[in-house]
Motif scaffolding. Structure first.
Motif, PDB file in Angstrom:
ATOM      1  N   VAL A 126       0.857  -1.184   0.000  1.00 15.36           N
ATOM      2  CA  VAL A 126       0.000   0.000   0.000  1.00 15.36           C
ATOM      3  C   VAL A 126       0.893   1.233   0.000  1.00 15.36           C
ATOM      4  CG1 VAL A 126      -1.701   1.288   1.358  1.00 15.36           C
ATOM      5  CG2 VAL A 126      -1.849  -1.204   1.228  1.00 15.36           C
ATOM      6  N   LEU A 127       0.525   2.208  -0.822  1.00 14.95           N
ATOM      7  CA  LEU A 127       1.203   3.496  -0.836  1.00 14.95           C
ATOM      8  C   LEU A 127       0.326   4.499  -0.109  1.00 14.95           C
ATOM      9  CD1 LEU A 127       3.380   5.507  -1.703  1.00 14.95           C
ATOM     10  CD2 LEU A 127       2.136   5.751  -3.881  1.00 14.95           C
ATOM     11  N   LEU A 128       0.881   5.127   0.917  1.00 15.45           N
ATOM     12  CA  LEU A 128       0.184   6.141   1.702  1.00 15.45           C
ATOM     13  C   LEU A 128       0.738   7.506   1.310  1.00 15.45           C
ATOM     14  CD1 LEU A 128       0.639   4.424   5.192  1.00 15.45           C
ATOM     15  CD2 LEU A 128      -1.258   4.098   3.586  1.00 15.45           C
ATOM     16  N   LEU A 129      -0.126   8.413   0.905  1.00 16.59           N
ATOM     17  CA  LEU A 129       0.282   9.786   0.615  1.00 16.59           C
ATOM     18  C   LEU A 129      -0.378  10.678   1.657  1.00 16.59           C
ATOM     19  CD1 LEU A 129      -0.198   9.851  -3.268  1.00 16.59           C
ATOM     20  CD2 LEU A 129       1.916   9.466  -1.983  1.00 16.59           C
ATOM     21  N   PHE A 130       0.446  11.323   2.469  1.00 21.08           N
ATOM     22  CA  PHE A 130      -0.051  12.188   3.539  1.00 21.08           C
ATOM     23  C   PHE A 130       0.340  13.632   3.279  1.00 21.08           C
ATOM     24  CE2 PHE A 130       0.605   8.216   6.040  1.00 21.08           C
ATOM     25  CZ  PHE A 130      -0.648   8.095   6.610  1.00 21.08           C
ATOM     26  N   ARG A 131      -0.524  14.551   3.678  1.00 24.50           N
ATOM     27  CA  ARG A 131      -0.105  15.949   3.796  1.00 24.50           C
ATOM     28  C   ARG A 131       0.705  16.015   5.075  1.00 24.50           C
ATOM     29  NH1 ARG A 131      -3.866  19.844   4.872  1.00 24.50           N
ATOM     30  NH2 ARG A 131      -2.290  21.417   4.501  1.00 24.50           N
ATOM     31  N   ALA A 132       1.972  16.364   4.964  1.00 23.56           N
ATOM     32  CA  ALA A 132       2.880  16.345   6.113  1.00 23.56           C
ATOM     33  C   ALA A 132       2.352  17.181   7.270  1.00 23.56           C
ATOM     34  CB  ALA A 132       4.275  16.809   5.698  1.00 23.56           C
ATOM     35  N   VAL A 133       1.803  18.352   6.987  1.00 27.91           N
ATOM     36  CA  VAL A 133       1.320  19.209   8.074  1.00 27.91           C
ATOM     37  C   VAL A 133       0.133  18.593   8.799  1.00 27.91           C
ATOM     38  CG1 VAL A 133       2.188  21.342   7.038  1.00 27.91           C
ATOM     39  CG2 VAL A 133      -0.135  20.597   6.537  1.00 27.91           C
ATOM     40  N   ALA A 134      -0.605  17.710   8.125  1.00 29.58           N
ATOM     41  CA  ALA A 134      -1.781  17.095   8.744  1.00 29.58           C
ATOM     42  C   ALA A 134      -1.423  15.923   9.645  1.00 29.58           C
ATOM     43  CB  ALA A 134      -2.764  16.638   7.665  1.00 29.58           C
ATOM     44  N   THR A 135      -0.208  15.402   9.522  1.00 29.70           N
ATOM     45  CA  THR A 135       0.177  14.245  10.336  1.00 29.70           C
ATOM     46  C   THR A 135       1.300  14.576  11.320  1.00 29.70           C
ATOM     47  OG1 THR A 135       1.738  13.474   8.665  1.00 29.70           O
ATOM     48  CG2 THR A 135      -0.500  12.604   8.554  1.00 29.70           C
ATOM     49  N   ALA A 136       1.684  15.830  11.377  1.00 30.97           N
ATOM     50  CA  ALA A 136       2.799  16.231  12.232  1.00 30.97           C
ATOM     51  C   ALA A 136       2.444  16.272  13.713  1.00 30.97           C
ATOM     52  CB  ALA A 136       3.334  17.594  11.790  1.00 30.97           C
ATOM     53  N   VAL A 137       1.164  16.220  14.036  1.00 29.11           N
ATOM     54  CA  VAL A 137       0.705  16.318  15.423  1.00 29.11           C
ATOM     55  C   VAL A 137       0.074  14.992  15.841  1.00 29.11           C
ATOM     56  CG1 VAL A 137      -0.857  17.540  16.986  1.00 29.11           C
ATOM     57  CG2 VAL A 137       0.286  18.779  15.131  1.00 29.11           C
ATOM     58  N   LYS A 138       0.424  14.530  17.027  1.00 22.90           N
ATOM     59  CA  LYS A 138      -0.150  13.294  17.576  1.00 22.90           C
ATOM     60  C   LYS A 138      -1.635  13.495  17.832  1.00 22.90           C
ATOM     61  CE  LYS A 138       0.215  10.140  21.545  1.00 22.90           C
ATOM     62  NZ  LYS A 138      -1.174   9.757  21.435  1.00 22.90           N
ATOM     63  N   THR A 139      -2.402  12.475  17.485  1.00 19.76           N
ATOM     64  CA  THR A 139      -3.836  12.488  17.800  1.00 19.76           C
ATOM     65  C   THR A 139      -4.082  11.409  18.853  1.00 19.76           C
ATOM     66  OG1 THR A 139      -4.479  10.861  16.140  1.00 19.76           O
ATOM     67  CG2 THR A 139      -4.378  13.169  15.420  1.00 19.76           C
ATOM     68  N   SER A 142      -5.400   8.625  18.420  1.00 20.48           N
ATOM     69  CA  SER A 142      -5.220   7.273  17.895  1.00 20.48           C
ATOM     70  C   SER A 142      -3.935   7.070  17.093  1.00 20.48           C
ATOM     71  CB  SER A 142      -6.418   6.901  17.015  1.00 20.48           C
ATOM     72  OG  SER A 142      -6.500   7.787  15.927  1.00 20.48           O
ATOM     73  N   MET A 143      -3.250   8.138  16.703  1.00 20.15           N
ATOM     74  CA  MET A 143      -2.067   8.003  15.850  1.00 20.15           C
ATOM     75  C   MET A 143      -0.893   8.817  16.385  1.00 20.15           C
ATOM     76  SD  MET A 143      -2.792   6.015  13.313  1.00 20.15           S
ATOM     77  CE  MET A 143      -1.426   6.339  12.251  1.00 20.15           C
ATOM     78  N   PRO A 144       0.307   8.242  16.327  1.00 19.09           N
ATOM     79  CA  PRO A 144       1.480   9.031  16.697  1.00 19.09           C
ATOM     80  C   PRO A 144       1.783  10.059  15.609  1.00 19.09           C
ATOM     81  CG  PRO A 144       2.162   6.910  15.836  1.00 19.09           C
ATOM     82  CD  PRO A 144       0.655   6.888  15.921  1.00 19.09           C
ATOM     83  N   ALA A 145       2.448  11.119  15.980  1.00 18.97           N
ATOM     84  CA  ALA A 145       2.882  12.109  14.991  1.00 18.97           C
ATOM     85  C   ALA A 145       3.906  11.463  14.072  1.00 18.97           C
ATOM     86  CB  ALA A 145       3.488  13.316  15.698  1.00 18.97           C
ATOM     87  N   HIS A 146       3.831  11.766  12.811  1.00 24.54           N
ATOM     88  CA  HIS A 146       4.831  11.299  11.866  1.00 24.54           C
ATOM     89  C   HIS A 146       4.858  12.254  10.671  1.00 24.54           C
ATOM     90  CE1 HIS A 146       1.068   9.327  10.637  1.00 24.54           C
ATOM     91  NE2 HIS A 146       1.543   9.290   9.407  1.00 24.54           N
ATOM     92  N   GLY A 147       5.895  12.146   9.889  1.00 21.69           N
ATOM     93  CA  GLY A 147       6.021  13.000   8.718  1.00 21.69           C
ATOM     94  C   GLY A 147       7.468  13.111   8.323  1.00 21.69           C
ATOM     95  N   ALA A 148       7.688  13.849   7.270  1.00 19.43           N
ATOM     96  CA  ALA A 148       9.034  14.064   6.760  1.00 19.43           C
ATOM     97  C   ALA A 148       9.097  15.457   6.164  1.00 19.43           C
ATOM     98  CB  ALA A 148       9.374  13.019   5.704  1.00 19.43           C
ATOM     99  N   HIS A 149      10.288  15.968   6.066  1.00 19.65           N
ATOM    100  CA  HIS A 149      10.517  17.265   5.436  1.00 19.65           C
ATOM    101  C   HIS A 149      11.441  17.045   4.255  1.00 19.65           C
ATOM    102  CE1 HIS A 149       8.623  19.289   8.785  1.00 19.65           C
ATOM    103  NE2 HIS A 149       9.293  18.480   9.575  1.00 19.65           N
TER     104      HIS A 149
END
Length: 150
Positions: free
Chosen positions: A66-79, A81-88
């Protein structure tokens, strides 16, 4: 204090460990515009969408993974149910393709207006075509024999 990991060089000491992952289940890349990314990955690469959450992510089937495409700014903060993650900055991933389809892939990329950065015939075998998605992620179409069989 975190764990300390040591490697014995080229082949890590984990070879005698009874368990190891079976493969890569999912790969994530980070984009700035979900709509633009969705158009590129569906049109240029022909991937079939699994799900989409506008302004956050779009997920695709790709072979067994599976390929996941995330908006980095939308996943940079822990919720909750999900840990914060992302890349620059740009990421990289390679798609395995059939060697006999490489010429057709080259023509398809060109017909879609996608610039090919480079093509490499690897000394040990295999062939790769490199190009970029609209966010600058480095994408590669590669034959399976780029990597030696286990």
């Amino acid at each position: 204090m975190g764990a300390v990991y040591q490697s014995d060089g080229e082949n890590s000491g984990m070879r005698n460990f009874a368990m190891q992952p079976l493969g890569i289940l999912e790969t994530a890349l980070y984009v700035s515009d979900i709509e633009r990314a969705e158009a590129f990955y569906a049109t240029v690469l022909g991937l079939r969408r699994i799900s989409k959450q506008p302004e956050r992510h779009v997920f695709y089937y790709c072979g067994d993974g599976v390929l996941l495409l995330f908006r980095a700014v939308a996943t940079a903060v822990k919720t909750s149910s999900m840990p914060a993650h992302g890349a620059h900055g740009p990421g990289h991933m390679a798609f395995r393709v059939k060697e006999e389809e490489m010429e057709a892939w080259r023509a398809h990329l060109q017909s879609c207006g996608v610039a090919i950065e480079t093509e490499i015939r690897w000394p040990e075998g295999g062939y790769s075509i490199y190009f970029r998605d609209p966010d600058g992620n480095s994408l590669e179409l590669a034959t399976a024999n780029v990597w030696p069989a286990e």
